[in-house]
Design a protein around this motif. Structure first.
Motif, PDB file in Angstrom:
ATOM      1  N   UNK A 106      -7.311 -21.141  31.060  1.00  0.00           N
ATOM      2  CA  UNK A 106      -5.847 -20.876  31.327  1.00  0.00           C
ATOM      3  C   UNK A 106      -5.015 -20.558  30.279  1.00  0.00           C
ATOM      4  N   UNK A 107      -3.918 -19.621  30.629  1.00  0.00           N
ATOM      5  CA  UNK A 107      -2.927 -19.143  29.642  1.00  0.00           C
ATOM      6  C   UNK A 107      -1.511 -19.508  30.294  1.00  0.00           C
ATOM      7  N   UNK A 108      -0.421 -20.074  29.074  1.00  0.00           N
ATOM      8  CA  UNK A 108       0.674 -19.959  29.576  1.00  0.00           C
ATOM      9  C   UNK A 108       1.567 -20.182  28.385  1.00  0.00           C
ATOM     10  N   UNK A 109       3.007 -20.433  28.430  1.00  0.00           N
ATOM     11  CA  UNK A 109       3.781 -20.581  27.397  1.00  0.00           C
ATOM     12  C   UNK A 109       3.631 -19.256  26.416  1.00  0.00           C
ATOM     13  N   UNK A 110       3.910 -18.131  27.007  1.00  0.00           N
ATOM     14  CA  UNK A 110       3.758 -16.960  26.170  1.00  0.00           C
ATOM     15  C   UNK A 110       4.891 -16.723  25.131  1.00  0.00           C
ATOM     16  N   UNK A 111       4.535 -16.230  24.028  1.00  0.00           N
ATOM     17  CA  UNK A 111       5.502 -16.185  22.833  1.00  0.00           C
ATOM     18  C   UNK A 111       5.488 -14.560  22.354  1.00  0.00           C
ATOM     19  N   UNK A 112       6.165 -14.103  21.850  1.00  0.00           N
ATOM     20  CA  UNK A 112       6.386 -12.775  21.414  1.00  0.00           C
ATOM     21  C   UNK A 112       5.438 -12.584  20.086  1.00  0.00           C
ATOM     22  N   UNK A 113       4.655 -11.685  19.788  1.00  0.00           N
ATOM     23  CA  UNK A 113       3.825 -11.426  18.677  1.00  0.00           C
ATOM     24  C   UNK A 113       3.906 -10.068  18.345  1.00  0.00           C
ATOM     25  N   UNK A 114       4.908  -9.691  17.608  1.00  0.00           N
ATOM     26  CA  UNK A 114       5.042  -8.141  17.562  1.00  0.00           C
ATOM     27  C   UNK A 114       5.786  -7.705  18.711  1.00  0.00           C
ATOM     28  N   UNK A 115       5.128  -6.601  19.220  1.00  0.00           N
ATOM     29  CA  UNK A 115       5.673  -6.216  20.549  1.00  0.00           C
ATOM     30  C   UNK A 115       5.145  -6.691  21.493  1.00  0.00           C
ATOM     31  N   UNK A 116       4.075  -7.529  21.457  1.00  0.00           N
ATOM     32  CA  UNK A 116       3.231  -8.176  22.844  1.00  0.00           C
ATOM     33  C   UNK A 116       3.511  -9.491  22.881  1.00  0.00           C
ATOM     34  N   UNK A 117       3.043  -9.988  24.021  1.00  0.00           N
ATOM     35  CA  UNK A 117       3.122 -11.490  24.137  1.00  0.00           C
ATOM     36  C   UNK A 117       1.754 -12.163  24.158  1.00  0.00           C
ATOM     37  N   UNK A 118       1.842 -13.284  23.494  1.00  0.00           N
ATOM     38  CA  UNK A 118       0.671 -14.045  23.218  1.00  0.00           C
ATOM     39  C   UNK A 118       0.950 -15.637  23.649  1.00  0.00           C
ATOM     40  N   UNK A 119      -0.227 -16.209  24.670  1.00  0.00           N
ATOM     41  CA  UNK A 119       0.016 -17.283  25.074  1.00  0.00           C
ATOM     42  C   UNK A 119      -0.229 -18.508  24.102  1.00  0.00           C
ATOM     43  N   UNK A 120       0.817 -19.177  23.945  1.00  0.00           N
ATOM     44  CA  UNK A 120       0.752 -20.448  22.859  1.00  0.00           C
ATOM     45  C   UNK A 120      -0.012 -21.510  23.470  1.00  0.00           C
ATOM     46  N   UNK A 121      -0.016 -21.676  24.874  1.00  0.00           N
ATOM     47  CA  UNK A 121      -0.910 -22.768  25.126  1.00  0.00           C
ATOM     48  C   UNK A 121      -2.128 -22.362  26.072  1.00  0.00           C
TER      49      UNK A 121
END
Length: 302
Positions: free
Chosen positions: A231-246
């Motif tokens: 499961x992925x959640x809490x998306x954060x900006x990494x450059x121009x894309x979004x990455x799940x911090x949780x």
């Protein structure tokens, strides 16, 4: 009038009637054939449109992949297995196609107590407290081999991407191998693919295409079935894309020696794309190598 005359007079009418009937039958047959052809064309067109729409959505999901070659983050690491419930500070370091490293530290002091390195060629589990380590190929560690897991499949899961077993990455031509079920109006769209004994289903947000869950099921007549849910959640900006911090992944398998299910939670903080770190782990002669089959047991005993 003689009967023969009546018959002769009636014969043209009968012939005309038969001709008309035959023409009507032919017309009806042609009409039915035309309707059938149109229906088939509509069916083919509908399937083509559905395929194109599915491919378009799969492309949207694929396009969300992070561009960065490195991801580095501090984190809180938690693991639940049987009666064990452990939480510790740690870090995650990933270098595309080279390394996935999980490190655990002593709270406050910050001394490393253990690490796990996943590389394309081997898995290394280091127990700093007992000066022991496990190192082996993916085929040497039972629970990885028996559940169809290798470096590139794990990398795709950690990086929140689609994966195609047996390949390093999903190329443009590979996208047509995935199927997106866009029926309904739910928040998520299931994207799926099956490969030998493995089946994959990703739940992607209908509006953004971001993957919120990946589910991998491995079925084997010899080893039973295993399920990995990520499961992925809490998306954060990494450059121009979004990455799940949780990220929370739960693994259930009869192949694991001591417990049947393990749940790991990674709560990342301050995600960066720093490249200035060494991807090689060097151990002194003080460390003793233990059997690769004990990898999971060593992980759970840290």
């Amino acid at each position: 009038m003689r009967k023969s005359h009546i018959i002769l007079l009636a014969l043209p009418c009968l012939l005309w009637a038969c001709g008309t009937t035959k023409q009507a039958v032919n017309n009806a047959g042609q009409k039915q054939e035309t309707v059938s052809t149109v229906a088939k064309q509509k069916e083919v067109t509908g399937k083509q449109n559905a395929t194109a729409t599915s491919l378009s959505f799969v492309q949207k999901v694929s396009d969300n992949s992070v561009y960065a070659q490195n991801i580095v983050s501090s984190m809180t690491f938690s693991i639940k297995a049987g009666n064990k419930d452990i939480s510790a500070p740690g870090s995650l370091r990933m270098r595309k196609d080279k390394m996935i490293r999980l490190q655990l530290f002593v709270p406050i002091i910050g001394t490393e107590v253990g690490r796990i390195d996943f590389t394309p060629d081997y898995v290394l589990v280091v127990d700093r407290l007992h000066k022991q380590y496990v190192k082996g190929g993916y085929n040497d560690i039972d629970f990885l081999r028996n559940n169809g897991l290798d470096f590139y499949s794990l990398q795709s899961l950690f990086w929140n991407q689609l994966l195609l077993p047996g390949t390093k990455k999903v190329g443009e031509m590979d996208l047509q191998k995935f199927s997106a079920n866009l029926d309904g109006t739910g928040q998520y769209v299931p994207v799926s693919i099956k490969y030998n004994n493995l089946s994959f289903v990703w739940k992607a947000a209908r509006t953004t295409g971001l993957i919120n869950q990946a589910k991998v099921v491995y079925s084997s007549a010899a080893n039973g079935s295993s399920t990995l849910t990520w499961d992925y959640s809490n998306f954060k900006s990494v450059g121009a894309k979004m990455f799940p911090a949780t990220q929370v992944f739960a693994f259930e398998s009869k192949q694991m020696q001591k417990v049947s299910a393990v749940t790991v939670t990674l709560e990342m903080d301050n995600i960066q794309t720093t490249s200035g770190w060494d991807s090689e782990t060097t151990l002194s002669s003080k460390y003793k190598q233990v059997d690769a089959k004990q990898a999971l047991s060593k992980l759970l005993s840290m």
